[in-house]
Design an enzyme around this catalytic site. Structure first.
Site, PDB file in Angstrom:
ATOM      1  N   ASN A   1       0.820  -1.215   0.000  1.00  0.00           N
ATOM      2  CA  ASN A   1       0.000   0.000   0.000  1.00  0.00           C
ATOM      3  C   ASN A   1       0.853   1.265   0.000  1.00  0.00           C
ATOM      4  O   ASN A   1       1.966   1.260   0.514  1.00  0.00           O
ATOM      5  CB  ASN A   1      -0.923  -0.008   1.213  1.00  0.00           C
ATOM      6  CG  ASN A   1      -1.901  -1.169   1.131  1.00  0.00           C
ATOM      7  OD1 ASN A   1      -2.121  -1.707   0.054  1.00  0.00           O
ATOM      8  ND2 ASN A   1      -2.446  -1.554   2.253  1.00  0.00           N
TER       9      ASN A   1
ATOM     10  N   ASP B   1      -0.314   4.014   1.450  1.00  0.00           N
ATOM     11  CA  ASP B   1      -0.655   4.798   2.644  1.00  0.00           C
ATOM     12  C   ASP B   1       0.274   4.418   3.799  1.00  0.00           C
ATOM     13  O   ASP B   1       0.974   3.419   3.740  1.00  0.00           O
ATOM     14  CB  ASP B   1      -2.126   4.567   3.026  1.00  0.00           C
ATOM     15  CG  ASP B   1      -2.384   3.122   3.438  1.00  0.00           C
ATOM     16  OD1 ASP B   1      -1.799   2.682   4.438  1.00  0.00           O
ATOM     17  OD2 ASP B   1      -3.179   2.432   2.764  1.00  0.00           O
TER      18      ASP B   1
ATOM     19  N   HIS C   1       5.952  -0.532  -2.036  1.00  0.00           N
ATOM     20  CA  HIS C   1       5.646   0.466  -3.070  1.00  0.00           C
ATOM     21  C   HIS C   1       5.886   1.901  -2.612  1.00  0.00           C
ATOM     22  O   HIS C   1       5.443   2.838  -3.254  1.00  0.00           O
ATOM     23  CB  HIS C   1       4.191   0.311  -3.542  1.00  0.00           C
ATOM     24  CG  HIS C   1       3.939  -0.997  -4.224  1.00  0.00           C
ATOM     25  ND1 HIS C   1       2.694  -1.409  -4.623  1.00  0.00           N
ATOM     26  CD2 HIS C   1       4.791  -1.987  -4.596  1.00  0.00           C
ATOM     27  CE1 HIS C   1       2.781  -2.600  -5.193  1.00  0.00           C
ATOM     28  NE2 HIS C   1       4.048  -2.978  -5.185  1.00  0.00           N
TER      29      HIS C   1
ATOM     30  N   CYS D   1      20.490  19.561  -1.836  1.00  0.00           N
ATOM     31  CA  CYS D   1      21.553  19.372  -2.840  1.00  0.00           C
ATOM     32  C   CYS D   1      21.195  20.059  -4.157  1.00  0.00           C
ATOM     33  O   CYS D   1      21.984  20.068  -5.094  1.00  0.00           O
ATOM     34  CB  CYS D   1      21.804  17.877  -3.072  1.00  0.00           C
ATOM     35  SG  CYS D   1      20.593  17.117  -4.156  1.00  0.00           S
TER      36      CYS D   1
ATOM     37  N   ASN E   1      -9.518 -12.317   2.274  1.00  0.00           N
ATOM     38  CA  ASN E   1      -9.893 -11.411   1.193  1.00  0.00           C
ATOM     39  C   ASN E   1     -11.406 -11.494   0.959  1.00  0.00           C
ATOM     40  O   ASN E   1     -12.043 -12.462   1.361  1.00  0.00           O
ATOM     41  CB  ASN E   1      -9.132 -11.791  -0.095  1.00  0.00           C
ATOM     42  CG  ASN E   1      -8.961 -10.609  -1.029  1.00  0.00           C
ATOM     43  OD1 ASN E   1      -8.547  -9.524  -0.625  1.00  0.00           O
ATOM     44  ND2 ASN E   1      -9.302 -10.785  -2.285  1.00  0.00           N
TER      45      ASN E   1
HETATM   46 ZN   LIG Z   1      19.144  15.827  -2.900  1.00  0.00          ZN
END
Ligand SMILES: [Zn+2]
Length: 247
Positions: A109, A111, A126, A157, A220
């Site tokens: 997920n 979230d 993910h 940077c 599920n």
């Molecule tokens: Zn950076």
């Protein structure tokens, strides 16, 4: 092929849970559905046009152009996550973590509902929508305002940002996948909650765990493509089944 049961938790599962030392919980969008975070597959999922729209926009190729449409989509999803609370299934998982000497959650997920409480061992396959990553130095930074505002800034940077999400046309980092694979290979029990198993490479984990002798349980709403790998599939709402399983 294992047994498919509707809303029933057989005693074999609870007995095993009490005996084992290492548990892996694998979660997909289904566990966050009751927190009103959209799912892309399964019952009540986003309509196909919306799925195609999201799929198209959240591709590495498209997102590099960072149009207002991409940022609006990301802000819309971010808002849904910020308004969401961990579900009864998330809370039940947090509660049992300390029972095992090795306990890991692997989530597909975007979230951060697994990370809100005390659960520190969650592999986010993910990424997280609440964070941005520098394209130059890889620095990870929480998005405190919105994507629209954050994208106006640069990393210390000087680099530009990308969402900390595995985009649809991106390949998962090798080290991250290796960690997930190692966990699946070494656990005694593997429980999948709310995953359709369609998204790869995460969808390969049940077969990997089964190949190494783990006991597998799937929770599920409906049977999935990965159902044949499980000893038991319990059909029903994760908010009802997971708290019962972990009492
Ligand atoms: Zn950076």
């Amino acid at each position: 092929m294992g047994k498919i049961l509707e809303n029933i938790i057989p005693s074999e599962i609870t007995t095993k849970l009490n005996k084992i030392n290492s548990l892996v919980i694998f979660t997909g969008a289904g566990i966050s559905a009751s927190a009103k975070i959209p799912t892309l597959t399964g019952p009540g999922c986003s309509p196909v046009w919306e799925y195609n729209f999201i799929n198209d926009l959240l591709s590495k190729e498209k997102i590099s152009s960072k149009t207002i449409l991409h940022l609006r989509l990301l802000d819309n999803l971010l808002e849904k996550v910020r308004l969401a609370y961990p579900t009864p299934a998330h809370l039940a998982i947090d509660k049992i973590a300390s029972r095992f000497s090795s306990f890991n959650v692997i989530s597909q997920n975007f979230d951060d509902l697994h990370l809100r409480n005390n659960l520190s061992t969650c592999l986010m396959l993910h990424g997280e929508i609440t964070k941005a990553r520098c394209l130059e130095c890889n620095l990870l930074k929480a998005i405190e305002t919105s994507y629209k505002e954050h994208w106006k800034t640069k990393c210390i940077c000087g680099g530009a940002w990308k969402p900390d999400l595995l985009l649809f046309d991106e390949v998962m980092a090798k080290e991250l996948w290796q960690k997930a694979e190692n966990l699946a290979q070494s656990c005694e029990m593997f429980i999948s909650i709310g995953s359709s198993g369609q998204v790869l490479p995460g969808g390969l984990l049940p077969a990997i765990a089964r190949g190494k002798g783990a006991f597998l349980v799937e929770i599920n709403l409906i049977p999935t493509e990965i159902t044949p790998h499980f000893h038991y599939t319990v059909l029903g709402k994760s908010d009802e089944i997971v708290p019962r399983l972990f009492t």
